[in-house]
Design a protein around this motif. Structure first.
Motif, mmCIF file in Angstrom:
data_model
loop_
_atom_site.group_PDB
_atom_site.id
_atom_site.type_symbol
_atom_site.label_atom_id
_atom_site.label_comp_id
_atom_site.label_asym_id
_atom_site.label_seq_id
_atom_site.Cartn_x
_atom_site.Cartn_y
_atom_site.Cartn_z
ATOM 1 N N ALA A 100 10.740 -0.696 -15.280
ATOM 2 C CA ALA A 100 11.761 -0.572 -14.208
ATOM 3 C C ALA A 100 11.088 0.390 -13.238
ATOM 4 O O ALA A 100 11.447 0.130 -11.938
ATOM 5 C CB ALA A 100 13.089 -0.217 -14.852
ATOM 6 N N TYR A 101 10.619 1.537 -13.566
ATOM 7 C CA TYR A 101 10.279 2.460 -12.605
ATOM 8 C C TYR A 101 9.123 1.781 -11.652
ATOM 9 O O TYR A 101 9.016 1.904 -10.428
ATOM 10 C CB TYR A 101 9.539 3.691 -13.011
ATOM 11 C CG TYR A 101 8.875 4.640 -12.219
ATOM 12 C CD1 TYR A 101 9.568 5.423 -11.307
ATOM 13 C CD2 TYR A 101 7.351 4.614 -11.963
ATOM 14 C CE1 TYR A 101 9.004 6.217 -10.361
ATOM 15 C CE2 TYR A 101 6.794 5.280 -11.016
ATOM 16 C CZ TYR A 101 7.411 6.127 -10.394
ATOM 17 O OH TYR A 101 6.942 6.809 -9.304
ATOM 18 N N LEU A 102 8.195 1.101 -12.388
ATOM 19 C CA LEU A 102 7.048 0.561 -11.482
ATOM 20 C C LEU A 102 7.391 -0.473 -10.879
ATOM 21 O O LEU A 102 7.084 -0.698 -9.708
ATOM 22 C CB LEU A 102 6.159 -0.148 -12.574
ATOM 23 C CG LEU A 102 5.192 0.864 -13.387
ATOM 24 C CD1 LEU A 102 4.318 0.103 -14.585
ATOM 25 C CD2 LEU A 102 4.212 1.677 -12.621
ATOM 26 N N ASN A 103 8.623 -1.339 -11.126
ATOM 27 C CA ASN A 103 9.012 -2.278 -10.244
ATOM 28 C C ASN A 103 9.923 -1.956 -9.174
ATOM 29 O O ASN A 103 9.934 -2.237 -8.147
ATOM 30 C CB ASN A 103 10.047 -3.273 -11.148
ATOM 31 C CG ASN A 103 10.684 -4.408 -10.449
ATOM 32 O OD1 ASN A 103 11.945 -4.320 -10.244
ATOM 33 N ND2 ASN A 103 9.711 -5.458 -10.143
ATOM 34 N N THR A 104 11.107 -0.717 -9.564
ATOM 35 C CA THR A 104 11.536 -0.490 -8.185
ATOM 36 C C THR A 104 11.166 0.804 -7.269
ATOM 37 O O THR A 104 11.537 0.678 -6.309
ATOM 38 C CB THR A 104 13.216 0.237 -8.966
ATOM 39 O OG1 THR A 104 12.739 1.258 -9.605
ATOM 40 C CG2 THR A 104 13.810 -0.931 -9.552
ATOM 41 N N SER A 105 10.448 1.562 -8.007
ATOM 42 C CA SER A 105 9.654 2.463 -7.202
ATOM 43 C C SER A 105 8.239 2.332 -6.824
ATOM 44 O O SER A 105 7.920 2.323 -5.511
ATOM 45 C CB SER A 105 9.694 3.865 -7.932
ATOM 46 O OG SER A 105 11.019 4.235 -8.071
ATOM 47 N N PHE A 106 7.351 2.151 -7.609
ATOM 48 C CA PHE A 106 5.962 1.928 -7.377
ATOM 49 C C PHE A 106 5.889 0.753 -6.357
ATOM 50 O O PHE A 106 5.049 0.658 -5.641
ATOM 51 C CB PHE A 106 5.140 1.863 -8.616
ATOM 52 C CG PHE A 106 3.812 2.250 -8.414
ATOM 53 C CD1 PHE A 106 3.311 3.861 -8.348
ATOM 54 C CD2 PHE A 106 2.730 1.294 -8.541
ATOM 55 C CE1 PHE A 106 2.170 4.128 -8.060
ATOM 56 C CE2 PHE A 106 1.405 1.970 -8.436
ATOM 57 C CZ PHE A 106 1.148 3.249 -8.190
ATOM 58 N N PHE A 107 5.976 -0.441 -6.919
ATOM 59 C CA PHE A 107 6.117 -1.489 -6.133
ATOM 60 C C PHE A 107 6.513 -1.521 -4.833
ATOM 61 O O PHE A 107 6.080 -1.791 -3.897
ATOM 62 C CB PHE A 107 6.743 -2.858 -6.950
ATOM 63 C CG PHE A 107 6.792 -4.057 -6.507
ATOM 64 C CD1 PHE A 107 7.348 -4.427 -5.303
ATOM 65 C CD2 PHE A 107 6.007 -5.252 -7.048
ATOM 66 C CE1 PHE A 107 7.559 -5.732 -4.681
ATOM 67 C CE2 PHE A 107 5.902 -6.405 -6.535
ATOM 68 C CZ PHE A 107 6.548 -6.667 -5.375
ATOM 69 N N ASN A 108 7.732 -0.939 -4.786
ATOM 70 C CA ASN A 108 8.431 -0.951 -3.463
ATOM 71 C C ASN A 108 7.953 0.028 -2.441
ATOM 72 O O ASN A 108 8.280 -0.228 -1.210
ATOM 73 C CB ASN A 108 10.160 -0.965 -3.594
ATOM 74 C CG ASN A 108 10.754 -1.823 -4.245
ATOM 75 O OD1 ASN A 108 10.502 -2.811 -3.795
ATOM 76 N ND2 ASN A 108 11.825 -1.711 -4.909
ATOM 77 N N ALA A 109 7.202 1.012 -2.893
ATOM 78 C CA ALA A 109 6.804 2.046 -2.029
ATOM 79 C C ALA A 109 5.473 1.380 -1.039
ATOM 80 O O ALA A 109 5.380 1.760 0.034
ATOM 81 C CB ALA A 109 5.789 2.843 -2.904
ATOM 82 N N PHE A 110 5.023 0.288 -1.404
ATOM 83 C CA PHE A 110 4.033 -0.654 -0.711
ATOM 84 C C PHE A 110 4.808 -1.346 0.390
ATOM 85 O O PHE A 110 3.981 -2.011 1.106
ATOM 86 C CB PHE A 110 3.131 -1.295 -1.713
ATOM 87 C CG PHE A 110 2.106 -0.281 -2.268
ATOM 88 C CD1 PHE A 110 1.154 -0.038 -1.571
ATOM 89 C CD2 PHE A 110 2.514 0.044 -3.611
ATOM 90 C CE1 PHE A 110 0.082 0.579 -2.358
ATOM 91 C CE2 PHE A 110 1.594 1.010 -4.344
ATOM 92 C CZ PHE A 110 0.635 1.313 -3.791
ATOM 93 N N SER A 111 6.100 -1.656 0.347
ATOM 94 C CA SER A 111 6.700 -3.033 0.829
ATOM 95 C C SER A 111 6.832 -2.406 2.402
ATOM 96 O O SER A 111 6.279 -3.459 3.306
ATOM 97 C CB SER A 111 8.334 -2.968 0.730
ATOM 98 O OG SER A 111 8.411 -3.160 -0.685
#
Length: 235
Positions: A100-111
């Motif tokens: 969940a952290y990787l999906n919501t925070s790490f992934f979205n940081a690059f959006s």
């Protein structure tokens, strides 16, 4: 029919699902989806209505979308191999917390950074959005370094599907040239260790259309047209 994974190129987070399928050892096929052209096409819309990868078509014709759902589906069938954990266990909760952290925070940081590439923007708007994205990417790198807490892998002593998901996203830093990963020793060590993993190397070679040797159950590629045909037959 073996499951078909629809993976996006270039640089799709679907790399994680390829790695997970390799680790599972179960037979599977791949279908290459070019982004943004094919992923937004009417044909692929029959597989995934919102036009995103990855998607996983099961043998009975059911289609699962979203990386977390696909990874958890694969994990649930391979608990004995250590890919997943019994629901309700502490290990199950830790895996889902990290995913969940990787999906919501790490992934979205690059959006914001992807947005500057995919859309026409005024110079000032592009500059502001880029700065915002860089700040977010730097922040999640600091956070993940803390979450690793000196561990070799995200969940501890052995690689997990969280590490597979990390491998699919972390390379975006190099694509956008944001941070020097060596500033974060534990994170950098994890990233480099994953680059040497056979399943990760296979997935990267598949993406780049280079010679690739599966150590899992890869049964070859199918076309999108053929996959749609399988879907119709299953229905």
């Amino acid at each position: 029919m073996s499951p078909i994974l629809f993976y996006g190129v270039p640089e799709g987070c679907s790399l994680a699902s390829i790695v997970a399928l390799e680790w599972s050892g179960e037979p599977y096929h791949l279908c290459r989806i070019e982004m943004p052209e094919v992923v937004s096409s009417e044909d692929y819309g029959r597989i995934n209505a919102i036009g995103e990868t990855p998607s996983l078509m099961l043998g009975d014709g059911r289609v699962i979308s979203e990386s977390m759902a696909i990874l958890n589906h694969i994990a649930s069938g391979h608990i004995r191999k250590g890919l997943g954990f019994q629901q309700g266990s502490a290990e199950f909760d830790r895996l889902n917390q990290m995913l969940a952290y990787l999906n919501t925070s790490f992934f979205n940081a690059f959006s914001p950074l992807w947005y500057t590439i995919e859309h026409e923007l005024e110079p000032d708007a592009r500059k502001a959005l880029t700065a915002y994205g860089v700040a977010k990417v730097e922040k999640v790198h600091r956070e993940l370094e803390q979450l690793l807490a000196g561990r070799k892998w995200l969940l501890g002593k052995a690689p997990s599907l969280a590490d597979a998901y990390f491998a699919g996203i972390a390379r975006w830093n190099d694509f956008h040239n944001v941070v020097d990963r060596k500033q974060f020793p534990a994170l950098n060590s994890l990233y480099e260790r994953l680059q040497e993993n056979q399943a990760v190397r296979f997935a990267l070679a598949i993406e780049h259309e280079e010679p690739a040797e599966s150590t899992g159950g890869f049964r070859g590629h199918v076309t999108l047209e053929d996959a749609i045909g399988y879907l119709k037959h299953a229905a």
